[in-house]
Design a protein around this motif. Structure first.
Motif, PDB file in Angstrom:
ATOM      1  N   THR A 187       4.912  -3.758   5.074  1.00  0.00           N
ATOM      2  CA  THR A 187       5.189  -4.700   3.990  1.00  0.00           C
ATOM      3  C   THR A 187       5.898  -3.980   2.855  1.00  0.00           C
ATOM      4  N   THR A 188       6.976  -4.578   2.370  1.00  0.00           N
ATOM      5  CA  THR A 188       7.792  -3.927   1.339  1.00  0.00           C
ATOM      6  C   THR A 188       7.605  -4.506  -0.052  1.00  0.00           C
ATOM      7  N   SER A 189       7.056  -5.712  -0.146  1.00  0.00           N
ATOM      8  CA  SER A 189       7.151  -6.445  -1.404  1.00  0.00           C
ATOM      9  C   SER A 189       5.846  -7.149  -1.743  1.00  0.00           C
ATOM     10  N   ALA A 190       5.601  -7.271  -3.034  1.00  0.00           N
ATOM     11  CA  ALA A 190       4.371  -7.902  -3.518  1.00  0.00           C
ATOM     12  C   ALA A 190       4.572  -9.392  -3.731  1.00  0.00           C
ATOM     13  N   PRO A 191       3.492 -10.151  -3.672  1.00  0.00           N
ATOM     14  CA  PRO A 191       3.553 -11.556  -4.086  1.00  0.00           C
ATOM     15  C   PRO A 191       3.627 -11.653  -5.601  1.00  0.00           C
TER      16      PRO A 191
ATOM     17  N   ILE B   9       0.809  -1.216   0.000  1.00  0.00           N
ATOM     18  CA  ILE B   9       0.000   0.000   0.000  1.00  0.00           C
ATOM     19  C   ILE B   9       0.841   1.264   0.000  1.00  0.00           C
ATOM     20  N   THR B  10       2.036   1.216   0.589  1.00  0.00           N
ATOM     21  CA  THR B  10       2.904   2.400   0.596  1.00  0.00           C
ATOM     22  C   THR B  10       3.264   2.815  -0.819  1.00  0.00           C
ATOM     23  N   PHE B  11       3.560   1.851  -1.677  1.00  0.00           N
ATOM     24  CA  PHE B  11       3.895   2.155  -3.070  1.00  0.00           C
ATOM     25  C   PHE B  11       2.648   2.551  -3.848  1.00  0.00           C
TER      26      PHE B  11
ATOM     27  N   GLY C 128       3.853   5.869  -4.866  1.00  0.00           N
ATOM     28  CA  GLY C 128       4.850   5.540  -5.866  1.00  0.00           C
ATOM     29  C   GLY C 128       4.530   6.110  -7.236  1.00  0.00           C
ATOM     30  N   ARG C 129       5.346   5.688  -8.206  1.00  0.00           N
ATOM     31  CA  ARG C 129       5.201   6.208  -9.570  1.00  0.00           C
ATOM     32  C   ARG C 129       4.028   5.575 -10.314  1.00  0.00           C
TER      33      ARG C 129
ATOM     34  N   ASP D 109       0.782  -8.871   4.850  1.00  0.00           N
ATOM     35  CA  ASP D 109      -0.443  -8.182   4.449  1.00  0.00           C
ATOM     36  C   ASP D 109      -0.081  -6.960   3.612  1.00  0.00           C
ATOM     37  N   PRO D 110      -0.504  -6.900   2.346  1.00  0.00           N
ATOM     38  CA  PRO D 110      -0.131  -5.764   1.497  1.00  0.00           C
ATOM     39  C   PRO D 110      -0.721  -4.436   1.956  1.00  0.00           C
ATOM     40  N   PHE D 111      -1.713  -4.473   2.847  1.00  0.00           N
ATOM     41  CA  PHE D 111      -2.292  -3.240   3.373  1.00  0.00           C
ATOM     42  C   PHE D 111      -1.593  -2.779   4.654  1.00  0.00           C
ATOM     43  N   ASP D 112      -0.584  -3.513   5.090  1.00  0.00           N
ATOM     44  CA  ASP D 112       0.235  -3.126   6.231  1.00  0.00           C
ATOM     45  C   ASP D 112       1.383  -2.266   5.717  1.00  0.00           C
ATOM     46  N   PRO D 113       1.540  -1.024   6.212  1.00  0.00           N
ATOM     47  CA  PRO D 113       2.614  -0.147   5.718  1.00  0.00           C
ATOM     48  C   PRO D 113       4.007  -0.738   5.888  1.00  0.00           C
TER      49      PRO D 113
END
Length: 517
Positions: free
Chosen positions: A357-361, A127-129, A133-134, A351-355
């Motif tokens: 988390t750095t990386s996607a599956p 979610i941070t990206f 992000g771009r 969890d991708p909604f946790d700030p």
């Protein structure tokens, strides 16, 4: 062989063995509904059945979308064709067209938080990206703003009288190309939606857009923003579906241009069939980009962490412009490998909604298996796997997670160095001389992007000119709305960004006036 000792570096996850997470509460909080098609100004139930959209972090079914198929595509293209051939949009004054597009910019800005959450619900982008992000909603709004500004600046030319034997005077006009089929990928749906739709509309075209069947939520929201605008019916249309729908759209005789971002295999099929009615094409396809790290780089640590980070964080290497080949001078090779391996320690899955988390599956189980097969291939061909290349367990086992892989002692003839893996794999290839590095970088069927790390600007510019690729970043790389990007060789045809996109969505007409008549 490199003499660097093996480094044990495995992505950390506070979720290993902890409670499982689910993305469905976010779906419910956003009020996500089963998808519909948007055709001729109306949201409609049409097409040929439904399919599930599954979240890659958990493999939960999030919702369903309509498979438009040939019947749905026919309806959408007919609507776009009517809107172009007999509607007001192509002939509208520049001032009026700007008046309609400019509120869309503010509407996207106002919805950027929701758009970010929907994009993460699409593809597992942290979610941070997704927010900053771009590929964020803010960047999409910037693109609409940029191209709305071009509307009253799309001009032709006049030419000086060439000969005294005739009094013919020449001028050119830029006219919209017609009905555009825009096909977007799953990895950056928000940005690529804007990159295609905004300039197409600014030039006076009508659009039928098909998102990837793996990522429809954020684009549906963007389509809803356009649906609520003052665009005339049929100017923008949305169809959803998989390969059947994509083929029906890209081959439809009522389509004048295809703008496609995706795999080279699909791009080749589109190109082979486009000749049947001479469709115009913009194709942004795959890449196997090389980043050249010279011994005079300002900071080997930063270069190593940047390149490994592009493969291990954000979308985990699932970006076509990612430099997945690191060409490193032998004098700094050990230092580079050490810092690249250390970077992996900062990776956080979950969890991708946790700030945090750095990386996607990886986007699908099929693609995850493909990435793992490349890792196995690299080992079999003799490359040394410093770290990663396996799957985490515990609460992450149900998702499509792959630990970032760092390969050293890689030869450019190996499959992992030649084929696009589209996953978290960095291949480190040593070089001795500048000419060798350029030759290795160019020894690829792809040519999308590239990178150079050096403090010698003369060398950097010399190497940048020698690299056969669509764009090169010197000590940094990013894509902006006002600058062109695209590939050579198997990486595609045409450019997106700035004036080059205006050229791609217009036809040039020459008018001759005989002043003696």
């Amino acid at each position: 062989m490199s003499e660097t000792a093996d480094v044990s570096a495995t992505p950390q996850s506070s979720l290993e063995g902890a409670a499982h997470f689910s993305v469905l509460p976010v779906r419910d909080s956003l009020g996500v509904q089963p998808g519909k098609l948007f055709i001729d100004g109306q949201w409609v139930e049409a097409g040929e059945g439904r399919y599930d959209q599954v979240h890659p972090a958990t493999n939960e079914t999030v919702s369903t979308f309509i498979e438009a198929g040939k019947s749905g595509v026919d309806l959408a293209v007919m609507a776009a064709r009517r809107a172009f051939d007999s509607g007001p949009w192509p002939n509208m004054s520049a001032r009026e067209r700007k008046r309609i597009l400019q509120p869309i910019v503010e509407a996207i800005y106002a919805a950027e938080d929701e758009i970010a959450q929907l994009q993460t619900l699409d593809n597992g982008m942290p979610i941070t990206f997704s927010k900053g992000g771009r590929v964020s909603g803010r960047v999409a709004a910037d693109m609409f703003d940029h191209y709305a500004g071009w509307i009253d600046k799309i001009t032709g030319e006049t030419f000086p009288r060439y000969t005294d034997t005739t009094n013919l005077h020449y001028m050119t006009y830029r006219e919209p190309v017609g009905v555009v089929a825009a096909i977007t990928p799953w990895n950056g749906p928000v940005m690529t939606f804007a990159m295609k739709v905004a300039p197409a509309l600014a030039c006076g075209n009508t659009v039928v857009l098909k998102p990837s069947e793996l990522a429809g939520f954020a684009i549906t929201k963007l389509a809803d923003i356009l649906a609520k605008s003052d665009l005339p019916p049929g100017v923008f249309n949305l169809v959803t579906g998989g390969p059947v729908t994509g083929e029906a759209l890209s081959t439809h005789p009522g389509v004048d241009k295809v703008s496609f971002t995706g795999s080279p295999v699909v791009g080749e099929k589109i190109m082979s069939t486009a000749g049947h009615n001479m469709k115009r094409l913009t194709l942004e396809l795959g890449g196997k980009s090389a980043a050249l790290v010279f011994p005079d780089t300002r900071d080997v640590r930063t270069a190593a962490r940047n390149l490994m980070g592009l493969c291990s964080t954000f979308l985990s290497g699932q970006v076509c412009s990612t430099p997945t080949r690191a060409l490193v001078h032998r004098s700094i090779l050990d230092e580079f490998i050490h810092h690249a391996a250390e970077q992996v320690r900062d990776v956080r899955f979950g969890d991708p909604f946790d700030p945090a988390t750095t990386s996607a599956p990886i986007i699908s189980r099929r693609q995850m298996d493909r990435v793992l097969s490349y890792v196995e291939s690299g080992v079999q061909e003799g490359a040394r796997l410093v770290c990663g290349g396996d799957r985490p367990g515990g609460s992450l086992a149900s998702g499509n997670w792959v630990n970032p892989a760092l390969f050293v002692d890689v030869d450019n003839s190996m499959r992992i160095a030649r084929e696009e893996i589209f996953g978290p794999v960095l291949c480190v290839i040593p070089f001795e001389e500048e000419a060798d590095a350029v030759a290795i970088a160019n020894d690829s069927e792809y040519g999308l992007s590239g990178g150079i790390y050096s403090t010698d600007i003369t060398r950097a510019l010399r190497v940048a000119k020698a690299m056969r690729t669509g764009s090169v970043g010197i000590n940094g790389y990013s894509v902006m709305p006002n600058s062109p990007a695209g590939g050579v060789k198997r990486s595609g045809i045409g450019r997106e960004g700035g004036w080059s996109t205006i050229e791609g969505f217009t036809e040039l007409k020459t008018v001759m006036i005989n002043l003696d008549a």
